[in-house]
Design an enzyme around this catalytic site. Structure first.
Site, PDB file in Angstrom:
ATOM      1  N   LYS A 249       0.870  -1.177   0.000  1.00  0.00           N
ATOM      2  CA  LYS A 249       0.000   0.000   0.000  1.00  0.00           C
ATOM      3  C   LYS A 249       0.905   1.224   0.000  1.00  0.00           C
ATOM      4  O   LYS A 249       1.488   1.581   1.018  1.00  0.00           O
ATOM      5  CB  LYS A 249      -0.912   0.013   1.230  1.00  0.00           C
ATOM      6  CG  LYS A 249      -1.893   1.173   1.236  1.00  0.00           C
ATOM      7  CD  LYS A 249      -2.835   1.094   2.419  1.00  0.00           C
ATOM      8  CE  LYS A 249      -4.022   2.031   2.296  1.00  0.00           C
ATOM      9  NZ  LYS A 249      -3.674   3.427   2.123  1.00  0.00           N
ATOM     10  N   ARG A 254      -3.883   8.470  -5.394  1.00  0.00           N
ATOM     11  CA  ARG A 254      -4.380   7.541  -6.391  1.00  0.00           C
ATOM     12  C   ARG A 254      -4.601   8.287  -7.707  1.00  0.00           C
ATOM     13  O   ARG A 254      -5.153   9.375  -7.697  1.00  0.00           O
ATOM     14  CB  ARG A 254      -5.704   6.981  -5.906  1.00  0.00           C
ATOM     15  CG  ARG A 254      -6.268   5.886  -6.774  1.00  0.00           C
ATOM     16  CD  ARG A 254      -7.468   5.331  -6.070  1.00  0.00           C
ATOM     17  NE  ARG A 254      -7.997   4.162  -6.715  1.00  0.00           N
ATOM     18  CZ  ARG A 254      -8.666   3.208  -6.057  1.00  0.00           C
ATOM     19  NH1 ARG A 254      -8.842   3.313  -4.762  1.00  0.00           N
ATOM     20  NH2 ARG A 254      -9.164   2.168  -6.683  1.00  0.00           N
ATOM     21  N   PHE A 339      -1.679  -0.795 -10.054  1.00  0.00           N
ATOM     22  CA  PHE A 339      -2.284  -1.931  -9.353  1.00  0.00           C
ATOM     23  C   PHE A 339      -3.571  -2.453  -9.970  1.00  0.00           C
ATOM     24  O   PHE A 339      -4.095  -3.464  -9.528  1.00  0.00           O
ATOM     25  CB  PHE A 339      -2.482  -1.626  -7.862  1.00  0.00           C
ATOM     26  CG  PHE A 339      -3.311  -0.403  -7.555  1.00  0.00           C
ATOM     27  CD1 PHE A 339      -4.687  -0.465  -7.615  1.00  0.00           C
ATOM     28  CD2 PHE A 339      -2.699   0.790  -7.210  1.00  0.00           C
ATOM     29  CE1 PHE A 339      -5.449   0.655  -7.319  1.00  0.00           C
ATOM     30  CE2 PHE A 339      -3.444   1.914  -6.905  1.00  0.00           C
ATOM     31  CZ  PHE A 339      -4.831   1.847  -6.967  1.00  0.00           C
ATOM     32  N   LYS A 422      -7.709  -3.260   3.681  1.00  0.00           N
ATOM     33  CA  LYS A 422      -6.410  -2.647   3.973  1.00  0.00           C
ATOM     34  C   LYS A 422      -5.966  -2.996   5.374  1.00  0.00           C
ATOM     35  O   LYS A 422      -6.785  -3.223   6.266  1.00  0.00           O
ATOM     36  CB  LYS A 422      -6.466  -1.135   3.744  1.00  0.00           C
ATOM     37  CG  LYS A 422      -7.511  -0.426   4.539  1.00  0.00           C
ATOM     38  CD  LYS A 422      -7.680   1.016   4.048  1.00  0.00           C
ATOM     39  CE  LYS A 422      -8.876   1.642   4.747  1.00  0.00           C
ATOM     40  NZ  LYS A 422      -9.273   2.917   4.203  1.00  0.00           N
TER      41      LYS A 422
HETATM   42  P1  AMP Z   1      -7.435   4.567   2.123  1.00  0.00           P
HETATM   43  O1  AMP Z   1      -7.175   5.868   1.412  1.00  0.00           O
HETATM   44  O2  AMP Z   1      -6.793   4.499   3.476  1.00  0.00           O
HETATM   45  O3  AMP Z   1      -8.886   4.165   2.091  1.00  0.00           O
HETATM   46  O4  AMP Z   1      -6.673   3.406   1.314  1.00  0.00           O
HETATM   47  C1  AMP Z   1      -6.986   3.098  -0.021  1.00  0.00           C
HETATM   48  C2  AMP Z   1      -6.022   3.802  -0.943  1.00  0.00           C
HETATM   49  O5  AMP Z   1      -4.734   3.208  -0.926  1.00  0.00           O
HETATM   50  C3  AMP Z   1      -6.396   3.714  -2.397  1.00  0.00           C
HETATM   51  O6  AMP Z   1      -7.386   4.657  -2.726  1.00  0.00           O
HETATM   52  C4  AMP Z   1      -5.097   4.003  -3.100  1.00  0.00           C
HETATM   53  O7  AMP Z   1      -4.928   5.406  -3.245  1.00  0.00           O
HETATM   54  C5  AMP Z   1      -4.042   3.539  -2.125  1.00  0.00           C
HETATM   55  N1  AMP Z   1      -3.243   2.393  -2.572  1.00  0.00           N
HETATM   56  C6  AMP Z   1      -1.916   2.278  -2.410  1.00  0.00           C
HETATM   57  N2  AMP Z   1      -1.471   1.116  -2.881  1.00  0.00           N
HETATM   58  C7  AMP Z   1      -2.534   0.435  -3.374  1.00  0.00           C
HETATM   59  C8  AMP Z   1      -2.718  -0.839  -3.979  1.00  0.00           C
HETATM   60  N3  AMP Z   1      -1.699  -1.685  -4.172  1.00  0.00           N
HETATM   61  N4  AMP Z   1      -3.988  -1.194  -4.338  1.00  0.00           N
HETATM   62  C9  AMP Z   1      -5.025  -0.367  -4.119  1.00  0.00           C
HETATM   63  N5  AMP Z   1      -4.908   0.846  -3.555  1.00  0.00           N
HETATM   64  C10 AMP Z   1      -3.676   1.257  -3.177  1.00  0.00           C
END
Ligand code: AMP
Length: 589
Positions: A249, A254, A339, A422
């Site tokens: 992650k 994004r 990804f 996550k």
């Molecule tokens: P959150 O913002 O905490 O909800 O986490 C999700 C976000 O992690 C996604 O919207 C992406 O911007 C980010 N992200 C980073 N690495 C990845 C990955 N390998 N797959 C999907 N999302 C990722």
């Protein structure tokens, strides 16, 4: 169709604070709208003339619009300005001044209004200001006072009817899909094309089956698939059927990259076009992406130009700027970690399972130093998952994303489901984790904070009900700059009454249309007699609230209000924390 019909609906929408009534009003309007016009009427209800991602802004500065009002009402500009100081809303001023000029019968049609608005939006270059003012004045001269109110608000970007996209979808389902219960396929269609007008038109012309057949198309941003959260490897594996894919992650921003007609377009998580900001990322994709038409998702991360190491999110944010883009690109280079692939040589991939999309992604990318695939692994035990997680942290990532490898693990546009989970380090210590909350109100400050806000009333999002229940009052964590900045940021969203989608038992000094998202931390989640998150779920007559909330200093401009932390996420955090408390009590007892 007469614009007056639309203006009357606007008026009724503005007067109601009940969501069901909003939908009823909208449904009535859509029923009266000829099919060929529905697309335009839907945009106008959103206060726009095109979907957001198209970047068509009517956005006429209030000063210019005031000049048009003066022209149309045949009064001096100073009179408009003084009325504006008194009323605070140019729409109402236009209404008042035109009413003084005497009654008139309106002949404005929706088509005419729309094409004038397009002309106002498109006027560019020398003489553009004059053209815009003339076009608006012409409309206003023919408008009734009520129509003028809404025309002015539309061109200045302040329509603010309290109508969310979900209400429009509900109303469309009511009229064309046999009831609100059938909103789901409409939602999916909207999530994959981000164009409510297009969905409405497809529905009106071809019925629900045409909507179901809609596919993603390069050029139209797709609402991103989101992840749930869980705290331990065991729970994650149990949820995903004993095995899953784990990916790093990355802590960046994004992006969704689209390629069509030889161009690369970059969209943010909020579906804004951010292509201009990242010429280096565009370049990387021009050379490294194989398919000529594609939609790809990646995390864009700042990298150290000397060592290639990942840099923190804060550095990447310096790339969000209007000027000095090239210079910033030199100073803070970025890398792309891809990804997902939603569209490729194979066409629409969103209904294909994760592993198939990942394989298509591998075929589509020619990796280079700064264009890479997200590091990943297939795991089938908690030990493997933990080890991979530690490695991700050691490599400068925030944690991992665990993804379902089931046959039906499609790309769920716009959904926060359990196919992606996550796992971040912070979850281990309780509520170190941050929440993204929407500002819906404010309380005036006293003493040192006189003249600004003392505390903000913030809310979470409930996607099922499409509402914003309040979660806490945040008063700490604001720097002196924030205290100056906040009123400036929030003022454009100020409204005189509780917006229809806000769920609050508190009455703040000022209400805001949900728009600004802040990152907040807190000590724990407790039952609350005033805050309305998960009302009645833990106990009758009580909701949940965040104790000791504090602003982290991070404005989440990359999130729409509907991307805020959801009620279910908060419920899950509450439930888990309580579970832990019970276990601790048992082991101690
Ligand atoms: P959150 O913002 O905490 O909800 O986490 C999700 C976000 O992690 C996604 O919207 C992406 O911007 C980010 N992200 C980073 N690495 C990845 C990955 N390998 N797959 C999907 N999302 C990722």
């Amino acid at each position: 169709m007469e614009y007056a019909r639309l203006a009357r609906t606007y008026q009724r929408l503005e007067e109601t604070s009940a969501r069901l009534k909003l939908i009823e009003e909208l449904a009535g309007l859509f029923r009266d709208t000829p099919k060929a016009l529905l697309r335009k009427v839907v945009y106008l209800c959103q206060g726009k003339i095109a979907p957001d991602f198209a970047g068509v802004e009517i956005g006429l500065a209030e000063k210019l619009a005031a000049r048009a009002v003066a022209e149309a009402a045949a009064v001096a500009e100073e009179k408009v300005q003084s009325a504006l100081r008194r009323r605070g809303d140019l729409g109402s001023v236009a209404e008042e001044l035109l009413a003084e000029r005497g009654a008139r019968r309106s002949h404005l049609t929706v088509e005419e209004v729309f094409s004038h608005l397009e002309a106002i939006a498109q006027a560019a270059g020398k003489g553009a200001q004059t053209q815009k003012i003339t076009a608006l004045a012409e409309l206003l001269r023919r408008a009734t006072p009520l129509e003028a109110r809404y025309l002015v608000r539309t061109v200045t970007g302040k329509l603010r009817l309290g109508v969310g996209d979900a209400s429009i979808l509900d109303a469309l389902a009511e009229v064309y899909a046999g009831g609100r219960a059938n909103r789901v396929p409409l939602e999916r269609a909207y999530n994959i094309c981000s164009d409510l007008g297009l969905v409405a038109e497809t529905l009106a012309r071809g019925g629900i089956s045409a909507v179901e057949r809609m596919e993603v198309r390069p050029g139209n941003p797709v609402r991103p698939m989101l992840a749930q959260r869980l705290g331990t490897a065991e729970e994650i594996l149990a949820k995903l059927g004993g095995r899953c894919a784990v990916e790093y992650k990355y802590d960046g921003e994004r992006v969704q990259a689209h390629r069509l007609d030889g161009r690369i377009l970059l969209f943010s998580r909020r579906l804004e076009n951010i292509t201009e900001q990242f010429p280096d990322a565009v370049e990387l994709l021009q050379t490294g992406l194989r398919p000529k038409r594609a939609i790809l998702e990646a995390e864009i991360v700042a990298v150290d130009p000397d060592t290639g190491e990942l840099r923190p999110f804060q550095e990447l944010m310096q790339r969000r700027r209007k000027y000095g883009i090239e210079e910033a690109a030199q100073r803070i280079p970025v890398g792309l970690f891809c990804f997902d692939l939603l569209y490729g040589e194979e066409g629409d991939l969103t209904r294909r399972p994760y592993l198939e999309r990942r394989r298509a992604l591998e075929r589509a990318i020619k990796p280079s130093e700064r264009l890479q695939l997200a590091t990943w692994k297939l795991v089938a035990s908690a030990e493997e998952l933990e080890a991979f997680f530690e490695q991700a942290i050691a490599d400068g990532c925030e944690g991992v994303l665990c993804k379902s490898v089931a046959e039906d693990a499609a790309y769920q546009a716009g959904a926060r489901g359990w196919l992606w989970i996550k796992h971040k380090r912070e979850y281990r210590t309780e509520l170190q984790d941050t929440l993204d909350l929407v500002v819906v109100g404010a309380f005036y400050g006293r003493g040192r904070r006189r003249g600004t806000y003392g505390a903000l009333l913030v809310a979470a999002y409930d996607p099922e009900a499409d509402r914003f229940p309040t979660f806490c009052k945040v008063g700490s964590g604001f720097s002196d700059e924030d205290l100056v900045e906040l009123p400036r940021r929030l003022r454009p969203y100020e409204v005189s009454r509780r917006p229809a989608r806000v769920d609050s038992r508190m009455e703040p000094d000022v209400w805001f249309e949900p728009a600004v998202v802040l990152e907040v931390v807190g000590a724990e989640i407790t039952l609350s007699p005033v805050h309305t998150v998960a009302w009645g779920r833990a106990r009758e007559g009580a909701g949940l609230a965040l104790r000791f909330p504090r602003f982290t200093g991070r404005y989440r401009d990359d999130k729409r209000p509907e991307d805020a932390t959801t009620v279910d996420e908060i419920w899950e955090m509450y439930r888990r924390a309580r579970g832990r408390a019970v276990r601790v009590a048992e082991s101690e007892g």
